[in-house]
Design a protein around this motif. Structure first.
Motif, PDB file in Angstrom:
ATOM      1  N   GLU A 160      16.123 -47.998  42.089  1.00  0.00           N
ATOM      2  CA  GLU A 160      16.860 -48.682  41.029  1.00  0.00           C
ATOM      3  C   GLU A 160      17.718 -47.661  40.301  1.00  0.00           C
ATOM      4  N   ILE A 161      18.989 -47.926  40.233  1.00  0.00           N
ATOM      5  CA  ILE A 161      19.900 -46.978  39.585  1.00  0.00           C
ATOM      6  C   ILE A 161      20.230 -47.445  38.180  1.00  0.00           C
ATOM      7  N   HIS A 162      20.551 -48.688  38.057  1.00  0.00           N
ATOM      8  CA  HIS A 162      20.960 -49.202  36.744  1.00  0.00           C
ATOM      9  C   HIS A 162      20.292 -50.538  36.487  1.00  0.00           C
ATOM     10  N   ARG A 163      20.127 -50.750  35.224  1.00  0.00           N
ATOM     11  CA  ARG A 163      19.743 -52.086  34.821  1.00  0.00           C
ATOM     12  C   ARG A 163      20.834 -52.587  33.891  1.00  0.00           C
ATOM     13  N   LEU A 164      21.534 -53.583  34.302  1.00  0.00           N
ATOM     14  CA  LEU A 164      22.628 -54.103  33.488  1.00  0.00           C
ATOM     15  C   LEU A 164      22.043 -55.195  32.599  1.00  0.00           C
ATOM     16  N   LYS A 165      21.603 -54.709  31.442  1.00  0.00           N
ATOM     17  CA  LYS A 165      20.854 -55.605  30.563  1.00  0.00           C
ATOM     18  C   LYS A 165      21.735 -56.727  30.032  1.00  0.00           C
ATOM     19  N   LYS A 166      22.976 -56.383  29.896  1.00  0.00           N
ATOM     20  CA  LYS A 166      23.855 -57.382  29.285  1.00  0.00           C
ATOM     21  C   LYS A 166      24.151 -58.547  30.221  1.00  0.00           C
ATOM     22  N   HIS A 167      24.006 -58.279  31.488  1.00  0.00           N
ATOM     23  CA  HIS A 167      24.239 -59.382  32.429  1.00  0.00           C
ATOM     24  C   HIS A 167      22.962 -60.231  32.476  1.00  0.00           C
ATOM     25  N   ALA A 168      22.778 -60.973  31.444  1.00  0.00           N
ATOM     26  CA  ALA A 168      21.525 -61.706  31.318  1.00  0.00           C
ATOM     27  C   ALA A 168      21.559 -62.959  32.180  1.00  0.00           C
ATOM     28  N   GLU A 169      20.467 -63.146  32.881  1.00  0.00           N
ATOM     29  CA  GLU A 169      20.258 -64.364  33.655  1.00  0.00           C
ATOM     30  C   GLU A 169      21.441 -64.705  34.539  1.00  0.00           C
ATOM     31  N   ALA A 170      21.878 -63.748  35.252  1.00  0.00           N
ATOM     32  CA  ALA A 170      23.038 -63.976  36.113  1.00  0.00           C
ATOM     33  C   ALA A 170      22.641 -64.892  37.265  1.00  0.00           C
ATOM     34  N   VAL A 171      23.486 -65.847  37.523  1.00  0.00           N
ATOM     35  CA  VAL A 171      23.233 -66.767  38.628  1.00  0.00           C
ATOM     36  C   VAL A 171      23.945 -66.272  39.879  1.00  0.00           C
ATOM     37  N   ARG A 172      25.163 -65.871  39.656  1.00  0.00           N
ATOM     38  CA  ARG A 172      25.962 -65.425  40.788  1.00  0.00           C
ATOM     39  C   ARG A 172      26.641 -64.112  40.428  1.00  0.00           C
ATOM     40  N   LEU A 173      26.880 -63.360  41.448  1.00  0.00           N
ATOM     41  CA  LEU A 173      27.565 -62.091  41.261  1.00  0.00           C
ATOM     42  C   LEU A 173      28.840 -62.092  42.099  1.00  0.00           C
ATOM     43  N   GLU A 174      29.798 -61.386  41.612  1.00  0.00           N
ATOM     44  CA  GLU A 174      30.997 -61.111  42.408  1.00  0.00           C
ATOM     45  C   GLU A 174      31.389 -59.668  42.172  1.00  0.00           C
ATOM     46  N   TYR A 175      31.897 -59.040  43.208  1.00  0.00           N
ATOM     47  CA  TYR A 175      32.348 -57.662  43.041  1.00  0.00           C
ATOM     48  C   TYR A 175      33.826 -57.594  43.413  1.00  0.00           C
ATOM     49  N   LEU A 176      34.622 -57.053  42.497  1.00  0.00           N
ATOM     50  CA  LEU A 176      36.063 -56.915  42.753  1.00  0.00           C
ATOM     51  C   LEU A 176      36.315 -55.482  43.203  1.00  0.00           C
ATOM     52  N   PRO A 177      36.503 -55.273  44.486  1.00  0.00           N
ATOM     53  CA  PRO A 177      36.476 -53.901  45.013  1.00  0.00           C
ATOM     54  C   PRO A 177      37.629 -53.035  44.531  1.00  0.00           C
ATOM     55  N   TYR A 178      38.790 -53.618  44.305  1.00  0.00           N
ATOM     56  CA  TYR A 178      39.932 -52.781  43.923  1.00  0.00           C
ATOM     57  C   TYR A 178      39.910 -52.436  42.443  1.00  0.00           C
ATOM     58  N   HIS A 179      39.180 -53.214  41.680  1.00  0.00           N
ATOM     59  CA  HIS A 179      39.111 -52.953  40.245  1.00  0.00           C
ATOM     60  C   HIS A 179      37.779 -52.329  39.851  1.00  0.00           C
ATOM     61  N   TRP A 180      36.905 -52.222  40.806  1.00  0.00           N
ATOM     62  CA  TRP A 180      35.566 -51.704  40.562  1.00  0.00           C
ATOM     63  C   TRP A 180      34.869 -52.504  39.481  1.00  0.00           C
ATOM     64  N   LEU A 181      34.961 -53.769  39.581  1.00  0.00           N
ATOM     65  CA  LEU A 181      34.354 -54.617  38.570  1.00  0.00           C
ATOM     66  C   LEU A 181      33.255 -55.458  39.205  1.00  0.00           C
ATOM     67  N   LEU A 182      32.144 -55.462  38.523  1.00  0.00           N
ATOM     68  CA  LEU A 182      31.071 -56.349  38.919  1.00  0.00           C
ATOM     69  C   LEU A 182      31.072 -57.509  37.926  1.00  0.00           C
ATOM     70  N   ALA A 183      31.197 -58.702  38.447  1.00  0.00           N
ATOM     71  CA  ALA A 183      31.240 -59.864  37.565  1.00  0.00           C
ATOM     72  C   ALA A 183      30.030 -60.734  37.840  1.00  0.00           C
ATOM     73  N   SER A 184      29.528 -61.294  36.791  1.00  0.00           N
ATOM     74  CA  SER A 184      28.405 -62.210  36.969  1.00  0.00           C
ATOM     75  C   SER A 184      28.640 -63.441  36.116  1.00  0.00           C
ATOM     76  N   ILE A 185      28.054 -64.511  36.537  1.00  0.00           N
ATOM     77  CA  ILE A 185      28.091 -65.693  35.689  1.00  0.00           C
ATOM     78  C   ILE A 185      26.644 -66.101  35.436  1.00  0.00           C
TER      79      ILE A 185
END
Lengths: 551, 970
Positions: free
Chosen positions: A198-223
């Motif tokens: 385990e490297i990180h715990r993204l606490k703020k991404h609470a109860e994420a249902v789905r994840l998306e990763y935007l490779p060119y922006h280096w963004l991890l998105a969750s809903i």
């Protein structure tokens, strides 16, 4: 026969004879150029004739000719695409490709290719909700609802890591390469290394249902279950934005690979398009009457396929009109949709998987075919399908179902000619290349502010009126406090404040800023001295010499 | 030219002495020197004259100066000479001055004259020659009076030549300059002209002159100007001057000029007649005038001496000039401009000239400036090229170029191999001569003959090639095998007879060969190779004899071995035999089949003579037996060869038969593949039996197909019943199907009507249908693809809808079911009216974004407060303002015409960071600017070539010497 009439009036015709040949050549050339322009030209040409300024005209002409050359060369370079993609072809009218079973396909193809179709039977670990391939298609990540997460080099059959998280896992996603992946667990999102640490715990991404990763922006998105979209920059680890959709728990989530816009499906049949730059959805489409079950956007960002609880599958044009192009019904509401690099659409419904050819994108509401015939079928043997993903650069479709994972062969699904220049998408990359690509893509990282419906907007002219710009300008903003900024800046021996005072010059001119700076510096010095004293005291007489200045 | 002009000024310099001006003489001198140096510099290409000129230059400059500067200082050198001149000058001081001053102008005049006449260079040459004699004279005079005569006697012709050059140049000047060199010399000419014109330029008459200039050609104007000073010249215009008289012009001006010129030349003539020694005196005796010009020249004094009426006329004109300044000639004899003005004009002329030369570079410079990329050193065609780099030098010259060639040539000649080119040339020449003798027809005939022969030869060659090609691989194989077989048989026969006599011979041959190898004179030996490589055999007698010997022995041996070869070919694996073989091959290849067979028929025909073995009895016997066998073989082979083509056919038919056997059912399954213009959707129409069959074939392979074939065979027999079933055979029912598809909507609507009735029993119905289907048709259906079977198992109606794709009835049913399903789902989602909600939302958004007028109230503004206010005042709320808030009008929204879509109209502020705040300078429109950005530079989006072109630096400097451009490139 055709040449005979022309031979009758030789005097007049003869000179004109070679002309048609050249005409034909010219036409062929023009046609070729046109085709190239359509495929590779970026936007329409501009009329240079109307330009009055001579120099500008010459420059623009040069630009145009460069464009033309570039398109032609790009077209010419097509011959370098050595691999051809092909579909299963029926021998005769009555043969149906969707009746071809996987074992038949495996028999027909080469041994190595046949190996790519396999099945992982994991009945005890629960339904597998997620399966993901890395961007180069080398590694596979599967995650079960009960908390079993595994990565593997699926072609070699080598297990990367296996985690039993003992917690609900809702989604899992690879990050920029095979070194990291994010898992949406019960409470928050975790990032694991490829060895399962385990490297990180993204606490703020609470109860994420789905994840998306935007490779060119280096963004991890969750809903999240509450319908909040969150962005985290994985290069810096900082949370970017939180966008509440205010539309209740989401039912579907996907990204548009063309412009990095996130699509979220909602209970009331709406699909909303989000960018991190706007707190309101950029577009809201009423796609269905019931809850949206699954969403997918094709590579070119032109079509969106959405499925609904009412068994309907709709294809939308999301470039211009946001209109439904075509829709049809399945026997069951589709659980998952995915679109391959070559626009094959796989729809998983119930225990079935149907793969459709790209022609479903060219259908219109008034086309005579109401129900498109699938290209291939799979399933129907009691394995409820939860997630489909096409493997990039392979004719392979990964299916995560309730009793494990299946990899099936779908001829013609993958892009046959990988672009090795694009970071992260080289299927043959070695460690060194992967590292290089990582650095490169980090250097070429796109800023989140560049996300927009039109990804080509960067550099365009700002058409806002001055009035509008004025309004946008924050006139009430506090002026920046220089001294305060300098106070925080601690660089080297000479503090920024000292440097400021030294370089400011005019020592006999005393102004408020200078006074403040001096005071701040003195306070700083005092603080340091105090600290030193206290340290000395703390260390005692024998060790006090180890007390150092500074913090 | 400038030299000449400056000579003209010689006289005025005298005048200058008498009237020294207040100007700084040194400065003036400097300037004058500069002017001359410029002029002389431009004349630099005439090397020959230069020393003279240089010698003269000093004097010239001094002489020139006063003329421009109105009485500048005189040089010390000049002083004595001038005084001398004065002394020498007798009564006709004016004459002398006249003669002297117009020396150079006389040249110009002649030149002009010549040009007008469009005469050849010679005329002008002559004219110039004369004038240059004068020039020369002046120069010598200044140097020493003693020398003068001698030199004068010596040099006139020289000078003539030189001035001939001058004259030519002047002519060029008159023409629009062609060559560059000419142009360069043009400068000089123009300069000279400028100076000359300057002499004429009197402020008053400047405009007039301009008019004239406009009227005339430049050159003529110059000539004219020159002519004004002509009178001062009393040179050696002897006979030449008179010749010029003949030219009369229509135009007045030119006429007058001509007259004047003639006059002057005549004067010169007389002067010459008088004495050559007196000439220098003219300068000295000249009375200095105000401008150092000829105004004070008394032409009238010439009058008496002038015999020619025209001359008289001219003189008269000049006399008139004397009396009044305002007449025609006077205008031409104007005072020179002040120095400053003159300089200004000079500068203008000079800059014009420079511009002209510079303009030649403009295109090149522009081209280079506009070039996208420049690579230094610039390409210069001639620079740094070695000889023969671009142009091929002849490889064969008549004479050998170097020692090596010479020696080789000599060797060749010694060995009698070649006389070089001479031989061939000689032969050719001889041939030509021969043909020359022959009549034309004969030659033509011969040529035709030759051509014909060549043609025939060529055709024969082509034919031979074709024939060679015709033979197939199998042909060769057959032949080879046959040959081998024969050999084997022969050997067997020999062995059977128990005699292996050939061994002796064989041994002998082998020994011979070994000897030869030892002698190192076989073909593969070092020696032979060396000989071959060096080509020594061509000239070395020994070597040649060796080679011939080798060849002979080789041949001999080979023949011997060949003799044996027929019997045991495989035994000799030596290179020699292989050579023989290779030589045999062409024979084989070229030969026709028949011939080959013929050879085979009598295999010993060739060996009979050579081999003594063949004479023996047993051999003959063997031969007989062999022959019979061979005959058989040949016969068989012939048969085989005859059938050679057929096998492929047979194979084909075989394959077909095999294929037929193999894909027996496939034959039937193929028949369906008769193209039917059906879409997939349409195909679902045919009855279940039929399509099930099809499914069976597709999915189940051989087994089912065999079934099918049976079936179809069965069905084919009772054709009518089959068709009576109607819509059974999709291939027959094409047309009707189309109709049906058209009907389908009706069916759907029917289905819609029947939904309520159908809904309840739907499931059972479908199940029964499935059952009925299962029972109605074959048992073979049971192993149909899983999709079909398993699906109904899992979910009845689902399967039906699947069958929908395969059978019509099912399709109908599924439509029922689907519609019912629609109803159901519609019911399920009927609760929330999503659309209405969405519409509401959209309306709200539109309202929010729309333009609004806001009401702002400032309470208490403009009203009093406190006690005692009237009610009206109390009611006043304050200042009310209305603000119009900008927004997006509903009809201008992006989603105005799109229902079910709300597009956000708010500007995304974050994105503005990456927008250009204003249109960058050179661009005129947004489109232009954005277009210029559209082409990506990176290697990821473009080809390598495009990328490298896009990123290439504008200026590339490569290693090498960067030379300045030596001539315009464009």
């Amino acid at each position: 026969m055709a040449s005979e009439p022309s031979s009758k009036p030789p005097a007049t015709r003869r000179p004109s004879r070679p002309a048609p040949v050249t005409d034909e050549e010219e036409r062929a050339k023009a046609q070729y150029a046109k085709a190239a322009d359509e495929q590779y030209g970026r936007g329409g040409r501009i009329k240079t004739k109307a330009v009055k300024d001579k120099k500008l005209r010459a420059n623009l002409r040069a630009v145009e000719s460069k464009h033309r050359d570039a398109t032609l060369q790009a077209k010419n370079a097509e011959i370098l695409l050595e691999n051809e993609a092909g579909f299963l072809e029926p021998d005769h009218e009555l043969e149906r490709t969707y009746k071809v079973r996987q074992d038949e396909v495996r028999q027909a193809v080469g041994v190595e290719t046949a190996k790519k179709g396999f099945e992982l039977r994991l009945p005890d670990l629960g339904p597998y909700d997620a399966c993901e391939y890395t961007r180069n298609g080398r590694e596979l990540l599967i995650a079960s609802r009960k908390g079993h997460v595994a990565t593997m080099d699926w072609r070699a059959g080598k297990l990367g890591c296996e985690l039993q998280l003992g917690e609900t896992v809702r989604d899992a996603k690879w990050l920029h390469n095979n070194q990291m992946f994010a898992v949406a667990q019960k409470k928050c999102v975790y990032v694991y290394g490829n060895d399962g640490v385990e490297i990180h715990r993204l606490k703020k991404h609470a109860e994420a249902v789905r994840l998306e990763y935007l490779p060119y922006h280096w963004l991890l998105a969750s809903i999240s279950t509450a319908g909040v979209i969150r962005y985290t920059d994985t290069s810096t680890g900082q949370m970017l934005t939180e966008l509440p959709t205010k539309l209740g728990p989401p039912t579907a989530f996907c990204q548009n690979p063309y412009n990095a816009i996130l699509h979220a499906g909602h209970q009331k049949g709406t699909v909303t398009l989000w960018s991190p730059n706007s707190s309101t959805p950029l577009v809201k489409i009423l796609a269905h009457h019931g809850p949206v079950r699954a969403l997918a956007v094709d590579k070119s960002g032109r079509y969106m396929v959405s499925t609904c609880q009412d068994r309907r599958v709709s294809i939308f044009d999301i470039r211009n009109t946001y209109k439904e192009l075509f829709s049809f019904h399945l026997r069951q509401p589709a659980q998952t949709v995915t679109i391959s690099d070559r626009n094959l659409t796989a729809i998983g419904y119930g225990t079935h998987v149907s793969v459709y050819k790209p022609d479903i994108f060219s259908m219109t509401p008034d086309s005579e075919i109401k129900l498109p015939a699938p290209y291939m079928n799979w399933g129907g043997d009691g394995q409820a399908v939860f997630r489909l993903r096409f493997c990039p650069f392979e004719d392979v479709l990964g299916i995560a179902h309730n009793s494990g994972f299946s990899s099936i062969l779908v001829p013609g699904a993958g892009e046959a000619n990988p672009d090795s220049l694009e970071p992260g998408t080289n299927p043959f990359e070695n460690t060194r290349q992967r590292q290089e690509a990582e650095v490169h893509s980090l250097l070429e990282k796109l800023q989140p502010q560049m996300i927009s419906l039109d990804p080509n907007f960067v550099g365009n002219l700002n058409l806002a009126s001055e009035e509008q710009r004025c309004r946008e300008r924050d006139l009430d903003a506090k002026p920046e406090d220089k001294i305060e900024k300098l106070k925080k800046k601690a660089r080297g021996r000479n503090s920024a404040l000292r440097k400021y005072l030294r370089k400011r010059g005019q020592k006999n001119v005393i102004d408020e800023e200078k006074v403040r700076a001096r005071e701040a510096m003195r306070a700083n010095d005092r603080k340091i001295a105090e600290k030193l004293a206290s340290d000395k005291k703390k260390y005692g007489p024998a060790l006090e010499r180890f007390a150092t200045k500074g913090f | 030219m400038p030299a000449r002009i400056s000579r003209g000024s010689l006289q005025s310099s005298k005048l200058a002495k008498s009237k020294p001006s207040g100007r700084n003489p040194k400065k003036a001198q400097k300037r004058a020197l500069n002017a001359f140096s410029i002029a002389s510099h431009e004349h630099a290409d005439r090397v020959k004259i230069r020393p003279n000129r240089l010698g003269e230059s000093e004097g010239f400059s001094h002489r020139k100066r006063p003329r421009y500067e109105e009485g500048d200082d005189e040089d010390e050198d000049e002083g004595p000479t001038q005084s001398k001149r004065r002394k020498q000058g007798s009564g006709g001081a004016e004459e002398e001055s006249l003669d002297e001053g117009s020396d150079s102008e006389g040249n110009a005049w002649t030149m002009g004259h010549v040009d007008e006449d469009d005469d050849s260079d010679i005329d002008s040459d002559e004219a110039f020659g004369e004038s240059d004699e004068e020039k020369f004279e002046g120069w010598t005079f200044r140097g020493s009076s003693h020398n003068r005569k001698g030199r004068k006697a010596r040099k006139p012709r020289n000078m003539e030549e030189m001035d001939g050059e001058d004259g030519e140049i002047d002519l060029d000047e008159g023409d629009s300059a062609d060559g560059e060199e000419d142009e360069e010399e043009d400068d000089l000419g123009e300069d000279a002209i400028d100076l000359a014109t300057a002499l004429d330029q009197y402020e008053e008459s400047e405009e007039e002159k301009k008019e004239k200039k406009a009227k005339k050609s430049k050159k003529r104007a110059y000539a004219f100007d020159d002519s004004d000073e002509e009178p001062s010249e009393v040179g050696d215009f002897a006979a030449d001057g008179a010749s010029d008289f003949s030219s009369d012009e229509d135009e007045d001006e030119s006429d007058r000029r001509a007259q004047l010129k003639d006059l002057i030349s005549s004067l010169a003539e007389e002067d010459e007649q008088r004495s050559t020694a007196r000439n220098p005196d003219t300068h000295e005796s000249a009375v200095p005038s105000e401008f150092g010009v000829l105004r004070k020249v008394d032409l009238a004094s010439f009058k008496s001496k002038v015999a020619d009426p025209e001359k008289k006329k001219a003189l008269k004109l000049l006399q008139d000039d004397k009396s009044s300044k305002r007449n025609d000639i006077a205008r031409k004899l104007e005072a020179p401009l002040p120095k400053r003005q003159q300089d200004k004009l000079d500068r203008a002329a000079a800059s014009a000239k420079t511009n002209e030369t510079l303009e030649r570079w403009v295109d090149t410079v522009k081209h280079n400036r506009r070039a996208e990329h420049l690579s230094f050193p610039l390409y210069q065609p001639e620079a740094g090229q070695r000889m023969g780099e671009t142009r091929l030098l002849p490889t064969t010259t008549t004479a050998p170029a170097n020692d090596l060639e010479v020696t080789i040539q000599s060797i060749l000649q010694q060995s009698g191999l070649s006389n070089g080119k001479d031989d061939e040339e000689q032969i050719q020449k001889w041939e030509e001569l021969q043909t020359n003798k022959l009549p034309l027809q004969e030659v033509m005939k011969r040529r035709a003959q030759l051509r014909k022969e060549r043609e025939l030869l060529f055709r024969e060659e082509v034919r031979a090639k074709r024939i060679k090609k015709i033979k197939s691989k199998s042909y060769r194989r057959v032949h080879r095998k046959e040959r081998e077989r024969l050999l084997q048989r022969e050997r067997d026969a020999l062995k059977a007879d128990g005699v292996d006599v050939s061994e002796d011979e064989q041994e002998y041959n082998v020994r011979r060969r070994a000897e030869e190898r030892m002698g190192a004179k076989h073909r593969e030996s070092k020696w032979a190779k060396g000989i071959k490589a060096s080509g020594r055999s061509a000239w070395d007698e020994d070597a040649r004899s060796g080679v011939t010997e080798m060849a002979r022995r080789n041949d001999e041996l080979r023949r011997r071995i060949e003799g044996k070869e027929v019997r045991n070919e495989d035994s000799d694996a030596s290179d020699l035999s292989s050579d023989g073989e290779s030589e045999l091959y062409p024979d084989e290849e070229d030969g026709h089949l028949e011939r080959q067979l013929g050879l085979l028929e009598s295999p010993f025909s060739s060996t009979e003579n050579n081999s003594k073995l063949s004479m023996m009895a047993f051999m003959r016997k063997a031969e007989a037996t062999r022959k019979t066998r061979n005959d058989e073989d040949i016969e068989r082979m012939r048969r085989e060869l005859a059938d050679e083509e057929s096998p492929s056919e047979e194979e084909g038919s075989n394959a077909a038969r095999r294929g037929h056997k193999k894909y027996g059912p496939g034959l039937i399954s193929e028949t369906p593949s008769i193209p039917i213009g059906q879409s997939e959707f349409e195909e679902r129409a045919p009855s279940d039996e039929e399509t099930d069959d099809a499914n069976g074939t597709a999915a189940n392979g051989v087994k089912t197909t065999s079934d099918l074939s049976l079936e179809t065979r069965n069905s084919n027999e009772p054709r009518n019943p089959y068709s009576a079933k109607s819509e059974q055979n999709p291939y027959l029912m094409k047309a009707s199907k189309e109709k049906r598809t058209r009907k389908q909507p009706d069916l759907v609507s029917q289905a819609h009507n029947t939904i309520p009735a159908v809904q309840e029993p739907s499931k059972s119905k479908t199940k029964s249908k499935v059952k009925s289907k299962a029972t109605s048709k074959k048992s073979s259906d049971s192993d149909l693809p899983e999709q079909i079977i398993s699906a109904p198992d899992a979910n009845g109606w689902q399967t039906v809808s699947y069958q929908n794709q395969s059978d019509e009835e099912g399709g109908e049913g599924s439509i029922h079911l689907n519609t019912s399903q629609f109803e159901l789902t519609a019911k399920a989602f009927a609760g929330d009216d999503v659309v209405a909600e969405f519409e509401e939302e959209k309306r709200a958004v539109i309202d929010e974004d729309d333009e609004k007028i806001e009401k702002n109230v400032l309470p208490g503004w403009g009203s009093w407060a406190g006690e005692g206010l009237s009610k009206k005042n109390q009611k006043r709320k304050g200042h009310v303002t209305y603000n119009k808030k900008e927004g997006v009008k509903p009809e201008k929204r992006k989603d105005a015409k799109l229902d079910r879509v709300i597009i956000n109209e708010k500007r995304v502020k974050a994105n503005t960071k990456y927008l250009a705040s204003q249109l960058p300078f050179p661009f005129e429109t947004k489109e232009q600017y954005e277009r210029s950005l559209r082409l990506p530079k990176g290697p990821e989006w473009t080809t390598k070539k495009t990328f490298s072109e896009a990123t290439k630096p504008r200026v590339l400097v490569k290693q090498g010497i960067i030379r300045p451009l030596h001539k315009p490139l464009v």
